[in-house]
Design a protein around this motif. Sequence first.
Motif, PDB file in Angstrom:
ATOM      1  N   SER A  58       2.136 -10.246  -0.091  1.00 46.44           N
ATOM      2  CA  SER A  58       2.151 -10.588   1.351  1.00 46.44           C
ATOM      3  C   SER A  58       2.007 -12.238   1.426  1.00 46.44           C
ATOM      4  O   SER A  58       2.865 -12.548   2.358  1.00 46.44           O
ATOM      5  CB  SER A  58       0.844  -9.899   1.746  1.00 46.44           C
ATOM      6  OG  SER A  58       0.551 -10.251   3.140  1.00 46.44           O
ATOM      7  N   GLU A  62       5.080 -14.432   3.020  1.00 46.02           N
ATOM      8  CA  GLU A  62       5.033 -14.849   4.368  1.00 46.02           C
ATOM      9  C   GLU A  62       5.157 -16.348   4.215  1.00 46.02           C
ATOM     10  O   GLU A  62       5.891 -17.068   5.299  1.00 46.02           O
ATOM     11  CB  GLU A  62       3.771 -14.492   5.041  1.00 46.02           C
ATOM     12  CG  GLU A  62       3.591 -14.834   6.441  1.00 46.02           C
ATOM     13  CD  GLU A  62       2.167 -14.586   7.142  1.00 46.02           C
ATOM     14  OE1 GLU A  62       2.218 -14.633   8.281  1.00 46.02           O
ATOM     15  OE2 GLU A  62       1.627 -13.403   6.484  1.00 46.02           O
ATOM     16  N   LYS A  68       6.858 -10.910   6.994  1.00 43.88           N
ATOM     17  CA  LYS A  68       5.213 -10.616   7.359  1.00 43.88           C
ATOM     18  C   LYS A  68       4.877  -9.372   7.076  1.00 43.88           C
ATOM     19  O   LYS A  68       3.715  -8.909   6.897  1.00 43.88           O
ATOM     20  CB  LYS A  68       5.157 -10.922   9.038  1.00 43.88           C
ATOM     21  CG  LYS A  68       5.495 -12.405   9.111  1.00 43.88           C
ATOM     22  CD  LYS A  68       5.133 -12.520  10.652  1.00 43.88           C
ATOM     23  CE  LYS A  68       5.307 -14.225  11.073  1.00 43.88           C
ATOM     24  NZ  LYS A  68       4.863 -14.484  12.531  1.00 43.88           N
ATOM     25  N   ASP A  69       5.998  -8.276   6.724  1.00 44.23           N
ATOM     26  CA  ASP A  69       5.612  -6.928   6.460  1.00 44.23           C
ATOM     27  C   ASP A  69       5.637  -6.706   4.961  1.00 44.23           C
ATOM     28  O   ASP A  69       6.210  -7.505   4.305  1.00 44.23           O
ATOM     29  CB  ASP A  69       6.714  -6.021   7.088  1.00 44.23           C
ATOM     30  CG  ASP A  69       6.533  -6.079   8.826  1.00 44.23           C
ATOM     31  OD1 ASP A  69       5.326  -6.110   8.884  1.00 44.23           O
ATOM     32  OD2 ASP A  69       7.680  -5.767   9.253  1.00 44.23           O
ATOM     33  N   GLN A  91      11.511  -4.228  10.557  1.00 45.53           N
ATOM     34  CA  GLN A  91      11.351  -3.864  11.849  1.00 45.53           C
ATOM     35  C   GLN A  91      11.764  -2.395  12.246  1.00 45.53           C
ATOM     36  O   GLN A  91      11.253  -1.672  12.805  1.00 45.53           O
ATOM     37  CB  GLN A  91      12.018  -4.891  12.817  1.00 45.53           C
ATOM     38  CG  GLN A  91      11.880  -4.577  14.187  1.00 45.53           C
ATOM     39  CD  GLN A  91      10.500  -4.799  14.783  1.00 45.53           C
ATOM     40  OE1 GLN A  91       9.507  -5.438  14.053  1.00 45.53           O
ATOM     41  NE2 GLN A  91      10.192  -3.875  15.932  1.00 45.53           N
ATOM     42  N   ASN A 115      -1.716  -5.894   5.667  1.00 46.54           N
ATOM     43  CA  ASN A 115      -2.167  -7.104   6.501  1.00 46.54           C
ATOM     44  C   ASN A 115      -2.521  -6.874   7.872  1.00 46.54           C
ATOM     45  O   ASN A 115      -2.544  -7.636   8.677  1.00 46.54           O
ATOM     46  CB  ASN A 115      -0.968  -8.309   6.105  1.00 46.54           C
ATOM     47  CG  ASN A 115       0.115  -7.861   6.470  1.00 46.54           C
ATOM     48  OD1 ASN A 115       0.566  -6.814   7.300  1.00 46.54           O
ATOM     49  ND2 ASN A 115       1.223  -8.647   6.108  1.00 46.54           N
ATOM     50  N   ARG A 117       0.115  -5.713  10.080  1.00 41.88           N
ATOM     51  CA  ARG A 117       1.005  -5.828  11.046  1.00 41.88           C
ATOM     52  C   ARG A 117       1.511  -4.125  11.698  1.00 41.88           C
ATOM     53  O   ARG A 117       1.860  -4.229  12.914  1.00 41.88           O
ATOM     54  CB  ARG A 117       2.265  -6.175  10.298  1.00 41.88           C
ATOM     55  CG  ARG A 117       2.076  -7.777   9.566  1.00 41.88           C
ATOM     56  CD  ARG A 117       1.873  -8.781  10.905  1.00 41.88           C
ATOM     57  NE  ARG A 117       1.761 -10.304  10.244  1.00 41.88           N
ATOM     58  CZ  ARG A 117       1.762 -11.186  11.134  1.00 41.88           C
ATOM     59  NH1 ARG A 117       2.056 -10.975  12.477  1.00 41.88           N
ATOM     60  NH2 ARG A 117       1.364 -12.392  10.505  1.00 41.88           N
ATOM     61  N   ASP A 120      -0.876  -3.249  14.244  1.00 33.68           N
ATOM     62  CA  ASP A 120      -0.453  -3.655  15.372  1.00 33.68           C
ATOM     63  C   ASP A 120       0.751  -3.364  16.119  1.00 33.68           C
ATOM     64  O   ASP A 120       0.500  -3.085  17.240  1.00 33.68           O
ATOM     65  CB  ASP A 120      -0.105  -5.560  14.993  1.00 33.68           C
ATOM     66  CG  ASP A 120      -0.223  -6.453  16.118  1.00 33.68           C
ATOM     67  OD1 ASP A 120      -0.830  -6.390  17.034  1.00 33.68           O
ATOM     68  OD2 ASP A 120       1.143  -7.240  16.290  1.00 33.68           O
ATOM     69  N   ARG A 121       1.715  -2.900  15.535  1.00 37.26           N
ATOM     70  CA  ARG A 121       2.663  -2.294  16.173  1.00 37.26           C
ATOM     71  C   ARG A 121       2.186  -0.944  16.673  1.00 37.26           C
ATOM     72  O   ARG A 121       2.630  -0.433  17.848  1.00 37.26           O
ATOM     73  CB  ARG A 121       3.755  -2.110  15.261  1.00 37.26           C
ATOM     74  CG  ARG A 121       4.527  -3.401  14.742  1.00 37.26           C
ATOM     75  CD  ARG A 121       5.858  -3.276  14.198  1.00 37.26           C
ATOM     76  NE  ARG A 121       6.500  -4.261  13.896  1.00 37.26           N
ATOM     77  CZ  ARG A 121       6.642  -4.960  12.901  1.00 37.26           C
ATOM     78  NH1 ARG A 121       5.996  -4.468  11.765  1.00 37.26           N
ATOM     79  NH2 ARG A 121       7.189  -6.017  12.556  1.00 37.26           N
ATOM     80  N   LEU A 145      -5.576 -10.649  12.453  1.00 43.08           N
ATOM     81  CA  LEU A 145      -4.540 -10.488  13.380  1.00 43.08           C
ATOM     82  C   LEU A 145      -5.213  -9.500  14.448  1.00 43.08           C
ATOM     83  O   LEU A 145      -4.682  -9.578  15.577  1.00 43.08           O
ATOM     84  CB  LEU A 145      -3.726  -9.651  12.553  1.00 43.08           C
ATOM     85  CG  LEU A 145      -2.275  -9.064  13.229  1.00 43.08           C
ATOM     86  CD1 LEU A 145      -1.685 -10.296  14.075  1.00 43.08           C
ATOM     87  CD2 LEU A 145      -1.459  -8.317  12.318  1.00 43.08           C
TER      88      LEU A 145
END
Length: 326
Positions: A58, A62, A68-69, A91, A115, A117, A120-121, A145
């Motif tokens: 990770s 990044e 980032k994923d 994505q 992490n 991500r 977050d989605r 995050l």
Amino acid sequence: MSVDEQLEQPCVLNRECAVAAEHLTVATEVTSTGGVKAEPRRRERRRLWQDYALAAGSLLGERFAGIKDLHFGLWQTGDEITLSNLSIAQQRYSEFVIGSLPVESTTILDVGCGNGRFADRLLMAGKCVTCVSPNLLLNRAARELLGNRAVVIDSRFEQMQTANLAFDVILFVESFQYVDMEGAMRKAVSLMRPAGRIVICDFFRRSEMGVSPISGGHAWEDFESRLRENGLFVSKSVDITHNVAPTFDLVNDVFQGIVAPLYAEAITTLEQAHPVLSKIARWTLRRKLQKFQHKYLGGQRTGEAFASFKTYRLVELRHRFTRHDN
């Protein structure tokens, strides 16, 4: 802030999640030697190295590639398989998984949140999310995050303890391969609401194909057997093996084009600069070096090999019997 203090904060998404979070308690049973109780030391060491590799991947991805994923990515016919397109495929993967969740689902337990991500989605999609992972380094990144929008719990899923709490979806996004299958299924069933789902998006071994050059994944036949034992059935199964496989071609190209030449040059430089030390190191580490060369530099870890030896699926599971909430 402690987990208990975090749980006292109101959920910014909905009152239901805030009320549920008040009942959450976490405890991990640890032996005097620091390992998880009743877990074989060899398996625990392997999991620690897996946690380290995920965190390192990770950070490096990044920092140096803008990735980032942590997920493989979902490729379409005609896509150019390049590092610059990986984030687009990742994505697309996230959108596919989130779009596959039951529309009515509200509360999600993100098992192995990485992490943060993906969590977050989920939050941006209107879900109320709780995260659980034993990887302290990645958990730190997830907390930075997510802030107070989600609770991140430092625990292996199988050892996670809850009181009067259940979720609409227990979600494993490329994390099911790392858990103890039997323990994870029992835990997931105990955390499901009566109409809840377990959603797994991960790869499994096809045992009938023999030994794979790509390690990892539970055997699909064993998985199906465990489902019956735990009163679960498959309500949805989508095979995306061939859409995920190109990621292995990309990774193989990186190892062949970058890692292999650097490795060879490092060995040559060490032999020239420190001949005695080089001989000692290569003799002492010969088995590990041979394994590394064969596994990562042998050119066998391709998309074709992945598609031959693995099956990558999004699987939705439901319980056969109606249960009452805890």
